[in-house]
Design a protein around this motif. Sequence first.
Motif, PDB file in Angstrom:
ATOM      1  N   THR A  83       0.827  -1.209   0.000  1.00  0.00           N
ATOM      2  CA  THR A  83       0.000   0.000   0.000  1.00  0.00           C
ATOM      3  C   THR A  83       0.860   1.257   0.000  1.00  0.00           C
ATOM      4  OG1 THR A  83      -1.840  -1.097   1.099  1.00  0.00           O
ATOM      5  CG2 THR A  83      -1.747   1.295   1.291  1.00  0.00           C
ATOM      6  N   ASP A  84       1.899   1.284   0.841  1.00  0.00           N
ATOM      7  CA  ASP A  84       2.766   2.463   0.925  1.00  0.00           C
ATOM      8  C   ASP A  84       3.432   2.782  -0.407  1.00  0.00           C
ATOM      9  OD1 ASP A  84       2.123   2.697   3.588  1.00  0.00           O
ATOM     10  OD2 ASP A  84       4.061   1.956   4.330  1.00  0.00           O
ATOM     11  N   VAL A  85       3.895   1.767  -1.103  1.00  0.00           N
ATOM     12  CA  VAL A  85       4.655   1.991  -2.341  1.00  0.00           C
ATOM     13  C   VAL A  85       3.748   2.188  -3.548  1.00  0.00           C
ATOM     14  CG1 VAL A  85       6.291   0.923  -3.948  1.00  0.00           C
ATOM     15  CG2 VAL A  85       6.696   0.805  -1.488  1.00  0.00           C
ATOM     16  N   THR A  86       2.644   1.447  -3.614  1.00  0.00           N
ATOM     17  CA  THR A  86       1.821   1.479  -4.821  1.00  0.00           C
ATOM     18  C   THR A  86       0.514   2.237  -4.674  1.00  0.00           C
ATOM     19  OG1 THR A  86       0.596  -0.544  -4.274  1.00  0.00           O
ATOM     20  CG2 THR A  86       2.709  -0.801  -5.465  1.00  0.00           C
ATOM     21  N   GLY A  87       0.048   2.404  -3.447  1.00  0.00           N
ATOM     22  CA  GLY A  87      -1.246   3.043  -3.237  1.00  0.00           C
ATOM     23  C   GLY A  87      -2.420   2.114  -3.444  1.00  0.00           C
ATOM     24  N   LEU A  88      -2.156   0.831  -3.727  1.00  0.00           N
ATOM     25  CA  LEU A  88      -3.244  -0.125  -3.920  1.00  0.00           C
ATOM     26  C   LEU A  88      -3.908  -0.462  -2.588  1.00  0.00           C
ATOM     27  CD1 LEU A  88      -1.528  -2.636  -6.361  1.00  0.00           C
ATOM     28  CD2 LEU A  88      -3.323  -0.981  -6.929  1.00  0.00           C
ATOM     29  N   GLU A  89      -5.201  -0.718  -2.637  1.00  0.00           N
ATOM     30  CA  GLU A  89      -5.924  -1.221  -1.472  1.00  0.00           C
ATOM     31  C   GLU A  89      -5.716  -2.735  -1.438  1.00  0.00           C
ATOM     32  OE1 GLU A  89     -10.524  -1.903  -0.113  1.00  0.00           O
ATOM     33  OE2 GLU A  89     -10.073  -0.209  -1.422  1.00  0.00           O
ATOM     34  N   ILE A  90      -5.393  -3.263  -0.291  1.00  0.00           N
ATOM     35  CA  ILE A  90      -5.114  -4.688  -0.177  1.00  0.00           C
ATOM     36  C   ILE A  90      -6.391  -5.436   0.193  1.00  0.00           C
ATOM     37  CG2 ILE A  90      -3.693  -6.446   0.947  1.00  0.00           C
ATOM     38  CD1 ILE A  90      -2.193  -4.335  -0.834  1.00  0.00           C
ATOM     39  N   GLU A  91      -6.811  -6.323  -0.677  1.00  0.00           N
ATOM     40  CA  GLU A  91      -7.986  -7.161  -0.399  1.00  0.00           C
ATOM     41  C   GLU A  91      -7.626  -8.275   0.560  1.00  0.00           C
ATOM     42  OE1 GLU A  91      -9.286  -8.488  -4.292  1.00  0.00           O
ATOM     43  OE2 GLU A  91     -10.961  -7.106  -4.158  1.00  0.00           O
ATOM     44  N   ARG A  92      -6.481  -8.943   0.297  1.00  0.00           N
ATOM     45  CA  ARG A  92      -6.086 -10.079   1.119  1.00  0.00           C
ATOM     46  C   ARG A  92      -4.619 -10.391   0.898  1.00  0.00           C
ATOM     47  NH1 ARG A  92     -10.018 -14.117   0.104  1.00  0.00           N
ATOM     48  NH2 ARG A  92      -8.675 -15.664   1.036  1.00  0.00           N
ATOM     49  N   VAL A  93      -4.022 -10.965   1.914  1.00  0.00           N
ATOM     50  CA  VAL A  93      -2.673 -11.511   1.832  1.00  0.00           C
ATOM     51  C   VAL A  93      -2.778 -12.941   2.379  1.00  0.00           C
ATOM     52  CG1 VAL A  93      -0.264 -11.348   2.581  1.00  0.00           C
ATOM     53  CG2 VAL A  93      -1.580  -9.256   2.142  1.00  0.00           C
ATOM     54  N   ASP A  94      -2.700 -13.901   1.480  1.00  0.00           N
ATOM     55  CA  ASP A  94      -2.790 -15.309   1.855  1.00  0.00           C
ATOM     56  C   ASP A  94      -1.382 -15.831   2.093  1.00  0.00           C
ATOM     57  OD1 ASP A  94      -5.592 -15.439   1.582  1.00  0.00           O
ATOM     58  OD2 ASP A  94      -5.388 -15.713  -0.585  1.00  0.00           O
ATOM     59  N   VAL A  95      -1.169 -16.445   3.251  1.00  0.00           N
ATOM     60  CA  VAL A  95       0.139 -16.973   3.629  1.00  0.00           C
ATOM     61  C   VAL A  95       0.027 -18.484   3.783  1.00  0.00           C
ATOM     62  CG1 VAL A  95       1.934 -16.985   5.414  1.00  0.00           C
ATOM     63  CG2 VAL A  95       0.794 -14.838   4.781  1.00  0.00           C
ATOM     64  N   GLU A  96       0.890 -19.197   3.089  1.00  0.00           N
ATOM     65  CA  GLU A  96       0.985 -20.649   3.238  1.00  0.00           C
ATOM     66  C   GLU A  96       2.371 -20.964   3.790  1.00  0.00           C
ATOM     67  OE1 GLU A  96       1.418 -24.591   0.445  1.00  0.00           O
ATOM     68  OE2 GLU A  96       0.153 -22.956  -0.271  1.00  0.00           O
ATOM     69  N   ILE A  97       2.419 -21.602   4.933  1.00  0.00           N
ATOM     70  CA  ILE A  97       3.691 -22.025   5.508  1.00  0.00           C
ATOM     71  C   ILE A  97       3.907 -23.455   5.046  1.00  0.00           C
ATOM     72  CG2 ILE A  97       5.021 -22.422   7.606  1.00  0.00           C
ATOM     73  CD1 ILE A  97       3.346 -20.118   8.840  1.00  0.00           C
ATOM     74  N   ALA A  98       4.863 -23.607   4.124  1.00  0.00           N
ATOM     75  CA  ALA A  98       5.064 -24.883   3.468  1.00  0.00           C
ATOM     76  C   ALA A  98       6.276 -25.650   3.972  1.00  0.00           C
ATOM     77  CB  ALA A  98       5.202 -24.654   1.951  1.00  0.00           C
ATOM     78  N   GLU A  99       7.030 -25.024   4.833  1.00  0.00           N
ATOM     79  CA  GLU A  99       8.263 -25.662   5.308  1.00  0.00           C
ATOM     80  C   GLU A  99       8.626 -25.125   6.680  1.00  0.00           C
ATOM     81  OE1 GLU A  99      12.338 -24.521   3.551  1.00  0.00           O
ATOM     82  OE2 GLU A  99      11.615 -26.219   2.363  1.00  0.00           O
ATOM     83  N   ILE A 100       9.046 -26.004   7.552  1.00  0.00           N
ATOM     84  CA  ILE A 100       9.547 -25.608   8.869  1.00  0.00           C
ATOM     85  C   ILE A 100      10.937 -26.188   9.002  1.00  0.00           C
ATOM     86  CG2 ILE A 100       9.247 -25.801  11.360  1.00  0.00           C
ATOM     87  CD1 ILE A 100       6.232 -26.027  10.830  1.00  0.00           C
ATOM     88  N   GLY A 101      11.871 -25.303   9.363  1.00  0.00           N
ATOM     89  CA  GLY A 101      13.244 -25.797   9.442  1.00  0.00           C
ATOM     90  C   GLY A 101      14.055 -25.181  10.520  1.00  0.00           C
TER      91      GLY A 101
END
Length: 101
Positions: A83-101
């Motif tokens: 948002t700060d850099v582009t001015g876009l409104e954020i609908e969602r940020v989907d996070v998938e944790i695929a690895e634990i190390g």
Amino acid sequence: MTESLVFQGPEGTVTLTAAAVTELVASAARGVEGVRLRRPRRSVDVRHADGRASVSLELGADHGEPLPALARAVQERVGEALTDVTGLEIERVDVEIAEIG
């Protein structure tokens, strides 16, 4: 696939390439302690239309990190950076944790 962002104004056009948008998101995510991006070009996807954006990230996390809190921190940091850099409104940020190390 992350798409380039194009901003048009009376003085001309500014284009943020797909690679620049991907690096912006990846850098924001890496700024959260305990997070690793597995392969930034394949692990980050930004879609946008009509001034709004959706982000999907595939992450690795350090062993012992509280995963829900880690994912929320990534969501907040990525949303704010985009948002700060582009001015876009954020609908969602989907996070998938695929690895634990």
